[in-house]
Design a protein around this motif. Structure first.
Motif, short mmCIF file in Angstrom:
data_model
loop_
_atom_site.label_atom_id
_atom_site.label_comp_id
_atom_site.label_asym_id
_atom_site.label_seq_id
_atom_site.Cartn_x
_atom_site.Cartn_y
_atom_site.Cartn_z
N ILE A 156 0.88 -1.17 0.00
CA ILE A 156 0.00 0.00 0.00
C ILE A 156 0.91 1.22 0.00
O ILE A 156 1.68 1.43 0.94
N VAL A 157 0.87 1.99 -1.08
CA VAL A 157 1.77 3.14 -1.21
C VAL A 157 0.95 4.38 -1.56
O VAL A 157 0.16 4.37 -2.51
N VAL A 216 -7.59 7.49 -8.15
CA VAL A 216 -6.63 8.55 -8.41
C VAL A 216 -7.24 9.90 -8.08
O VAL A 216 -6.58 10.77 -7.48
N ASN A 217 -8.49 10.12 -8.45
CA ASN A 217 -9.15 11.40 -8.16
C ASN A 217 -9.29 11.63 -6.67
O ASN A 217 -9.12 12.77 -6.18
N PHE A 264 0.21 4.40 -10.08
CA PHE A 264 0.00 5.66 -10.79
C PHE A 264 1.14 6.58 -10.37
O PHE A 264 1.36 6.83 -9.18
N ILE A 265 1.87 7.09 -11.35
CA ILE A 265 3.05 7.90 -11.10
C ILE A 265 2.84 9.28 -11.73
O ILE A 265 2.35 9.40 -12.86
N GLY A 266 3.21 10.34 -11.00
CA GLY A 266 3.13 11.70 -11.52
C GLY A 266 4.22 12.55 -10.87
O GLY A 266 5.03 12.04 -10.08
N PRO A 267 4.25 13.84 -11.15
CA PRO A 267 5.27 14.72 -10.57
C PRO A 267 5.18 14.76 -9.05
O PRO A 267 4.24 15.31 -8.48
N LEU A 279 1.07 6.28 -6.31
CA LEU A 279 -0.06 5.60 -5.70
C LEU A 279 -0.08 4.16 -6.22
O LEU A 279 -0.08 3.94 -7.43
N ALA A 280 -0.07 3.19 -5.28
CA ALA A 280 -0.09 1.77 -5.66
C ALA A 280 -1.52 1.24 -5.54
O ALA A 280 -2.25 1.58 -4.61
#
Length: 323
Positions: A62-63, A108-109, A149-152, A156-157
């Motif tokens: 869980i990340v 994600v939202n 999900f990867i972003g700047p 999120l795992a």
């Protein structure tokens, strides 16, 4: 009028507009949307290539991770690029209102909603309570991948796994910025009846009558705040000036409250462009104390010329800087 304030000279670092016809001010876009790049990516959990049979147990990670400085830095870069490429005016101060991806990505939202609300670093890493067991036979290979999900500055795992690595899926993170409004002036409105009271006049913190000339035979007097989205046109403080209008030759922006033919109050609207603390909200208070004044953090000297009545400007300041 009695006041402890003195006439203050405005130094060269203070920007105040001249009284008279209003100078043209740059038009600020009230809202701007910028886009960042996000990516759904499969990350390797384990990869076995064995000759003997084994049993593998696994609990998924869980990340939830946010590096706020990195995220807001990329938002600012994208905002500046949008200003350059679209020709919008960049003289306003924008704050982060929301960040979203397409509606189908609920997790994600929700994560982005929490990010915007916190505006701070966050790092949660744990393992799930559920344990999975994998039987791997002789001379077998097995790989397991988990979806992220990867972003700047964000990661999120998900509880989503695959035995093969899927392709990256790039999506837009839509970041909505809104220009903050600042108090740029105080307008004096006179009336002959309480029915003429402006709907947007300054209110007392204790909800008493906002008429500055209360219980007087003279005209009703109300103060109405004026707003701007141009940072350098924002007030940084208010100063009640003792003396006559002749003492104000070095102060360019003055609000004159004329109580009657004999009594007036002069209020200097200070706009120090070097001061990052800008006025965003203003009200009235009979008390000289800030306690109980609806989170206002500054207060002026008394505006009233009446011995039996006091009226102080109370105002809230905001330090411009981070989103």
């Amino acid at each position: 009028m009695q006041s402890n304030a003195s006439v203050r000279k405005i130094d060269p670092g203070v920007s105040v507009p001249k009284i008279g016809p209003s100078a043209s001010v740059p038009k600020i876009a009230p809202r701007i949307q910028v886009k960042l790049s996000g990516c759904f990516r499969w990350k390797l959990v384990f990869n076995y290539d064995i000759t003997g049979a084994i049993t593998k147990t696994y609990r998924h990670k869980i990340v939830e991770r946010v590096d706020w400085d990195t995220f807001q830095h990329r938002v600012k870069e994208s905002h500046e690029n949008t200003i350059r490429t679209t020709g919008l005016n960049g003289g306003g101060f924008y704050f982060l209102r929301s960040a979203t991806v397409d509606d189908e990505y609920d997790e994600v939202n929700h994560f982005l909603y929490t990010l915007v609300k916190r505006k701070a670093d966050f790092n949660r890493e744990a393992v799930s309570d559920t344990e999975w067991k994998y039987e791997i036979g002789r001379n077998s290979k097995m790989s397991l991948y988990q979806l992220y999900f990867i972003g700047p500055g964000i990661a999120l795992a998900f509880d989503a796994h695959s035995s093969s690595m899927g392709l990256d899926e790039v999506v837009d993170i839509r970041v909505n910025l809104e220009a903050r409004k600042f108090v740029s002036g105080i307008k004096v409105v006179y009336g002959n009846s309480p029915l003429e009271k402006p709907h947007d006049c300054l209110k007392h913190s204790d909800n008493t009558d906002p008429d500055l000339n209360i219980d007087s035979a003279s005209k009703y007097i109300w103060l109405v705040p004026e707003y701007t989205m141009v940072v350098n046109d924002a007030c940084t403080s208010f100063e009640v000036i003792a003396g006559s209008i002749g003492d104000l030759e070095d102060i360019d922006d003055v609000c004159i409250i004329k109580y009657d033919d004999l009594n007036s109050c002069y209020l200097a609207l200070v706009k120090d462009v070097r001061n990052a603390s800008k006025v965003v909200r203003v009200g009235l208070s009979e008390s000289r104390e800030l306690s109980g004044t609806d989170c206002f953090n500054k207060i002026s000297e008394d505006l009233s010329v009446r011995l039996y009545f006091s009226a102080h400007l109370v105002y809230e300041t905001f330090v411009i800087g981070d989103l």
